[in-house]
Design a protein around this motif. Structure first.
Motif, PDB file in Angstrom:
ATOM      1  N   SER A 167      59.536  25.896  15.635  1.00 24.58           N
ATOM      2  CA  SER A 167      60.575  25.985  14.594  1.00 24.58           C
ATOM      3  C   SER A 167      60.280  27.125  13.628  1.00 24.58           C
ATOM      4  CB  SER A 167      60.643  24.663  13.813  1.00 24.58           C
ATOM      5  OG  SER A 167      60.870  23.573  14.677  1.00 24.58           O
ATOM      6  N   ARG A 170      65.371  26.506  15.934  1.00 21.90           N
ATOM      7  CA  ARG A 170      64.244  26.024  16.725  1.00 21.90           C
ATOM      8  C   ARG A 170      64.486  26.359  18.181  1.00 21.90           C
ATOM      9  NH1 ARG A 170      63.013  19.691  16.657  1.00 21.90           N
ATOM     10  NH2 ARG A 170      65.006  19.654  17.824  1.00 21.90           N
ATOM     11  N   SER A 180      58.294  23.010  21.671  1.00 24.88           N
ATOM     12  CA  SER A 180      59.234  23.604  20.717  1.00 24.88           C
ATOM     13  C   SER A 180      58.475  24.352  19.641  1.00 24.88           C
ATOM     14  CB  SER A 180      60.112  22.529  20.086  1.00 24.88           C
ATOM     15  OG  SER A 180      59.329  21.639  19.313  1.00 24.88           O
ATOM     16  N   ARG A 223      63.256  25.708  22.264  1.00 27.91           N
ATOM     17  CA  ARG A 223      62.578  24.812  23.187  1.00 27.91           C
ATOM     18  C   ARG A 223      62.342  25.528  24.517  1.00 27.91           C
ATOM     19  NH1 ARG A 223      62.273  19.419  22.012  1.00 27.91           N
ATOM     20  NH2 ARG A 223      63.440  18.667  20.190  1.00 27.91           N
ATOM     21  N   THR A 248      58.185  19.512  27.657  1.00 21.48           N
ATOM     22  CA  THR A 248      58.963  20.405  26.803  1.00 21.48           C
ATOM     23  C   THR A 248      58.212  20.677  25.497  1.00 21.48           C
ATOM     24  OG1 THR A 248      61.024  19.548  27.713  1.00 21.48           O
ATOM     25  CG2 THR A 248      61.152  20.728  25.610  1.00 21.48           C
TER      26      THR A 248
END
Length: 473
Positions: free
Chosen positions: A26, A12, A24, A14, A22
């Motif tokens: 995956s 993952r 992310s 970020r 923030t």
């Protein structure tokens, strides 16, 4: 700076959004792939070219309303788009997230279902085209990876593209003689000379139907009409608006048509029956063409009661039965319309109908039915007719375009201009075409039940006789 972290068997990444929060993502197989994707996002943010992936989670129905608020469209186009959105696009895809449009085959299947559900090819194609416009704008905002509704060139059945071409079969048009006979029939059906002038004016100028009905006296200037307005009918409401695509233009009139328009301007009442001290339709109360009660002609009513019966020789029918044939009292050509009779049944005796409200016709009277004149012709088909006549007469393209409210594309339009000589040539050829159609009409009969046309035929006959005497001398 983007960084990657292990999550089970996947990686993952970020990264920081423009607002400082923030984000992310995956599902990457390697750390390097995760970092590469995150660095691409940050590079897009620095260049102000980044689109938030969360936007793609919005439902299509929500995106359509946001997209709709930013459109600036003509009222007729707006009504058409709203119909396609409310009745086709949103019912089919409204609850779908925008980002889930990834299969072109799904859109093709939807277009085919629209056609098989009884809608025309044109409606199905327009719905897909609008969906393509909506998804195209969504793609620019990063809400979807590709526009799957855009039809790729060369795809689909060639037979369908060639014969239907989305817009349907070839438009029906009329010759100058057919236009004259159509005007005569319309005048007979309405019982007024006004409709004769209306049809002739539409055929010999190529004006749009709304431009003809919105014509007022100040726009008629001797041998020229200045088109700056049209009477638009939308959702049952009539209003004066600029012509389509702001196609303001002059339209030159040949001598015969200038005389007809001048006579019509003195015969009409001018002031429409619209409410208000100033008419609510927006006109100045000097209209050339009004209905018998002083109101404006409604497009569908006029087509059903006057135009279609005159062109097709029968009244419009329903979905399950053909319309009744147009019956005439044939004391003189082309006959005076009388209320229609039901069709005769083979093998059964037929008697003229009688009863309350039915005009009694003497059994010894001569009756007939009108044959189709130009079956399928519409008021817009008169524009096609006028364009075809100009092509036959070799009129320059730039004058054709100006007369119809079009523009000449490309560099030809930049360097082409309309001269007085072109205008004079056009008026001469239209005058000759009119005189030829009158001469052809005389072969059917020297008189007409339409008073205005009867006077024109008498004048044409006298002129022809005078020419014959001069030739023999």
């Amino acid at each position: 700076m983007a960084y990657a972290e292990k999550r089970g068997n996947k990686w993952r990444v970020r990264y920081v959004r423009p607002d400082g929060s923030t984000a992310s993502q995956s599902g990457f197989d390697t750390k390097q792939a995760a970092l590469h994707w995150g660095e691409e996002q940050e590079a897009g943010i620095r260049r102000h070219r980044w689109n938030d992936p969360r936007d793609g989670a919005a439902l299509l129905a929500d995106w359509v309303e946001l997209w709709w608020a930013g459109q600036d469209l003509e009222a007729t186009t707006e009504a058409k788009y709203r119909y396609l959105i409310d009745h086709h696009i949103v019912p089919a895809f409204g609850n779908r997230p925008v980002s889930t449009f990834t299969s072109p085959e799904e859109v093709v299947a939807w277009e085919k279902r629209t056609r098989t559900n009884g809608f025309s090819h044109r409606t199905a194609a327009d719905a897909r085209s609008l969906l393509g416009t909506i998804l195209g704008d969504a793609k620019e905002r990063g809400m979807v990876a590709s526009n799957v509704a855009v039809k790729r060139r060369g795809r689909g059945r060639k037979r369908t593209r060639r014969t239907i071409a989305v817009r349907g079969p070839e438009k029906v048009w009329a010759t100058s003689l057919q236009a004259l006979l159509l005007a005569e029939r319309c005048a007979l059906l309405s019982g007024r000379d006004d409709d004769f002038v209306l049809i002739v004016l539409a055929a010999y100028t190529g004006m749009r139907w709304g431009e003809v009905h919105g014509l007022e006296r100040p726009a008629c200037r001797l041998d020229r009409i200045q088109i700056d307005w049209q009477l638009r009918e939308l959702a049952g409401r009539l209003e004066m608006v600029p012509p389509k695509d702001d196609s303001h233009r002059p339209v030159d009139l040949p001598p015969f048509l200038a005389a007809l328009v001048s006579d019509q301007s003195t015969r009409t009442r001018g002031r429409c029956a619209c409410q208000g001290r100033t008419p609510e339709c927006g006109g100045r109360g000097q209209f050339l063409f009004l209905s018998p009660d002083g109101g404006h002609h409604r497009r569908s009513n006029y087509a059903r009661r006057i135009f279609q019966p005159a062109a097709d020789g029968r009244y419009p029918g329903g979905t399950r039965q053909a319309g009744k044939r147009l019956l005439v009292e044939a004391t003189g050509w082309p006959g005076v319309p009388i209320p229609p009779w039901p069709d005769a049944v083979a093998g059964q005796p037929f008697l003229p109908p009688r009863g309350k409200g039915i005009r009694v016709v003497d059994e010894d009277a001569s009756t007939a039915v009108w044959l189709p004149l130009v079956e399928g012709l519409t008021p817009h088909g008169l524009r096609h007719s006028h364009k075809t006549w100009m092509l036959e007469d070799g009129i320059p393209e730039v004058l054709q375009a100006e007369r119809l409210g079009h523009t000449v594309p490309g560099i030809r339009g930049v360097y082409s201009h309309v001269s007085d000589g072109m205008r004079d040539e056009l008026k001469t050829k239209l005058q000759r075409r009119w005189e030829q159609s009158l001469a052809q009409r005389l072969r059917f009969g020297a008189a007409s039940p339409v008073p205005l046309l009867n006077r024109l035929l008498e004048a044409a006959q006298t002129k022809g006789t005078a020419r014959g005497h001069l030739a023999s001398a």
